[in-house]
Design a protein around this motif. Sequence first.
Motif, PDB file in Angstrom:
ATOM      1  N   VAL A  93      57.055-103.846 -63.212  1.00  0.00           N
ATOM      2  CA  VAL A  93      57.731-104.292 -64.434  1.00  0.00           C
ATOM      3  C   VAL A  93      59.187-104.640 -64.149  1.00  0.00           C
ATOM      4  CG1 VAL A  93      58.436-103.593 -66.752  1.00  0.00           C
ATOM      5  CG2 VAL A  93      56.184-102.986 -65.913  1.00  0.00           C
ATOM      6  N   ARG A  94      59.850-103.837 -63.331  1.00  0.00           N
ATOM      7  CA  ARG A  94      61.252-104.123 -63.006  1.00  0.00           C
ATOM      8  C   ARG A  94      61.391-105.458 -62.288  1.00  0.00           C
ATOM      9  NH1 ARG A  94      61.437 -98.464 -62.811  1.00  0.00           N
ATOM     10  NH2 ARG A  94      60.701 -98.290 -60.691  1.00  0.00           N
ATOM     11  N   SER A  95      60.496-105.733 -61.345  1.00  0.00           N
ATOM     12  CA  SER A  95      60.559-107.000 -60.606  1.00  0.00           C
ATOM     13  C   SER A  95      60.255-108.183 -61.516  1.00  0.00           C
ATOM     14  CB  SER A  95      59.574-106.976 -59.440  1.00  0.00           C
ATOM     15  OG  SER A  95      59.947-105.986 -58.506  1.00  0.00           O
ATOM     16  N   GLN A  96      59.270-108.033 -62.385  1.00  0.00           N
ATOM     17  CA  GLN A  96      58.945-109.126 -63.304  1.00  0.00           C
ATOM     18  C   GLN A  96      60.088-109.366 -64.285  1.00  0.00           C
ATOM     19  OE1 GLN A  96      55.195-107.900 -64.963  1.00  0.00           O
ATOM     20  NE2 GLN A  96      54.034-108.973 -63.389  1.00  0.00           N
ATOM     21  N   THR A  97      60.713-108.293 -64.752  1.00  0.00           N
ATOM     22  CA  THR A  97      61.849-108.431 -65.661  1.00  0.00           C
ATOM     23  C   THR A  97      63.008-109.137 -64.963  1.00  0.00           C
ATOM     24  OG1 THR A  97      61.186-106.399 -66.786  1.00  0.00           O
ATOM     25  CG2 THR A  97      63.418-107.168 -67.181  1.00  0.00           C
ATOM     26  N   ALA A  98      63.252-108.774 -63.707  1.00  0.00           N
ATOM     27  CA  ALA A  98      64.324-109.415 -62.950  1.00  0.00           C
ATOM     28  C   ALA A  98      64.027-110.895 -62.735  1.00  0.00           C
ATOM     29  CB  ALA A  98      64.514-108.709 -61.611  1.00  0.00           C
ATOM     30  N   ALA A  99      62.765-111.223 -62.453  1.00  0.00           N
ATOM     31  CA  ALA A  99      62.395-112.628 -62.253  1.00  0.00           C
ATOM     32  C   ALA A  99      62.597-113.424 -63.536  1.00  0.00           C
ATOM     33  CB  ALA A  99      60.939-112.721 -61.792  1.00  0.00           C
ATOM     34  N   MET A 100      62.191-112.850 -64.660  1.00  0.00           N
ATOM     35  CA  MET A 100      62.374-113.553 -65.939  1.00  0.00           C
ATOM     36  C   MET A 100      63.849-113.737 -66.265  1.00  0.00           C
ATOM     37  SD  MET A 100      59.397-112.182 -68.469  1.00  0.00           S
ATOM     38  CE  MET A 100      59.372-110.482 -67.980  1.00  0.00           C
ATOM     39  N   ARG A 134      66.331-114.000 -64.160  1.00  0.00           N
ATOM     40  CA  ARG A 134      66.899-115.052 -63.299  1.00  0.00           C
ATOM     41  C   ARG A 134      66.450-116.438 -63.761  1.00  0.00           C
ATOM     42  NH1 ARG A 134      69.120-113.426 -57.961  1.00  0.00           N
ATOM     43  NH2 ARG A 134      69.095-115.674 -57.706  1.00  0.00           N
ATOM     44  N   GLU A 135      65.188-116.548 -64.147  1.00  0.00           N
ATOM     45  CA  GLU A 135      64.691-117.841 -64.621  1.00  0.00           C
ATOM     46  C   GLU A 135      65.396-118.253 -65.907  1.00  0.00           C
ATOM     47  OE1 GLU A 135      62.569-119.989 -63.244  1.00  0.00           O
ATOM     48  OE2 GLU A 135      62.117-118.753 -61.500  1.00  0.00           O
ATOM     49  N   LEU A 136      65.625-117.305 -66.806  1.00  0.00           N
ATOM     50  CA  LEU A 136      66.325-117.624 -68.044  1.00  0.00           C
ATOM     51  C   LEU A 136      67.776-118.026 -67.786  1.00  0.00           C
ATOM     52  CD1 LEU A 136      64.967-114.875 -70.455  1.00  0.00           C
ATOM     53  CD2 LEU A 136      64.570-117.333 -70.593  1.00  0.00           C
ATOM     54  N   ALA A 137      68.340-117.486 -66.707  1.00  0.00           N
ATOM     55  CA  ALA A 137      69.716-117.825 -66.348  1.00  0.00           C
ATOM     56  C   ALA A 137      69.798-119.163 -65.615  1.00  0.00           C
ATOM     57  CB  ALA A 137      70.318-116.721 -65.488  1.00  0.00           C
ATOM     58  N   GLY A 138      68.636-119.778 -65.357  1.00  0.00           N
ATOM     59  CA  GLY A 138      68.632-121.073 -64.689  1.00  0.00           C
ATOM     60  C   GLY A 138      68.593-120.968 -63.184  1.00  0.00           C
ATOM     61  N   ASP A 187      66.607-119.451 -59.459  1.00  0.00           N
ATOM     62  CA  ASP A 187      65.260-119.309 -58.916  1.00  0.00           C
ATOM     63  C   ASP A 187      64.854-117.838 -58.922  1.00  0.00           C
ATOM     64  OD1 ASP A 187      62.838-119.861 -57.659  1.00  0.00           O
ATOM     65  OD2 ASP A 187      63.712-119.626 -55.659  1.00  0.00           O
ATOM     66  N   GLY A 188      63.749-117.530 -59.554  1.00  0.00           N
ATOM     67  CA  GLY A 188      63.262-116.149 -59.613  1.00  0.00           C
ATOM     68  C   GLY A 188      62.080-115.903 -58.699  1.00  0.00           C
ATOM     69  N   GLY A 189      61.889-116.789 -57.721  1.00  0.00           N
ATOM     70  CA  GLY A 189      60.747-116.688 -56.811  1.00  0.00           C
ATOM     71  C   GLY A 189      60.733-115.407 -55.998  1.00  0.00           C
ATOM     72  N   THR A 190      61.897-114.989 -55.516  1.00  0.00           N
ATOM     73  CA  THR A 190      61.976-113.767 -54.708  1.00  0.00           C
ATOM     74  C   THR A 190      61.534-112.559 -55.518  1.00  0.00           C
ATOM     75  OG1 THR A 190      63.820-114.724 -53.481  1.00  0.00           O
ATOM     76  CG2 THR A 190      63.509-112.350 -53.298  1.00  0.00           C
ATOM     77  N   GLU A 191      62.031-112.467 -56.729  1.00  0.00           N
ATOM     78  CA  GLU A 191      61.669-111.339 -57.579  1.00  0.00           C
ATOM     79  C   GLU A 191      60.197-111.394 -57.967  1.00  0.00           C
ATOM     80  OE1 GLU A 191      64.405-113.123 -57.965  1.00  0.00           O
ATOM     81  OE2 GLU A 191      65.956-111.634 -57.587  1.00  0.00           O
TER      82      GLU A 191
END
Length: 94
Positions: free
Chosen positions: A44-51, A53-57, A59-63
């Motif tokens: 959940v923490r990794s998915q939240t971090a990815a989202m 980063r994506e919302l911030a514009g 790349d959330g690929g690493t997360e």
Amino acid sequence: MSGFRKRSGFRRRQLGQGMTEYIVVVALVAVAAIAVYQYFGQVVRSQTAAMARELAGEDGGTESRAAQQAAKKAAAQTKARSLKSFTGNAAAAK
């Protein structure tokens, strides 16, 4: 007039009871949310971090990849656990 006072007090108690029930339900939902967040932990923490980063514009690929790896690790740990492993831990503690 005294009848009105009795009804008024009854109505206040009913409103107080409704608020108490609402608070209990909100507390149970909060505890359940915390438990789910703790249970799924890193995924959940990794998915939240990815989202985020994506919302911030960005790349959330690493997360996102970290979330996938954490999910695979959690699945492997779940497969490894059985009733025998729990009873074995209890025997080792004695």
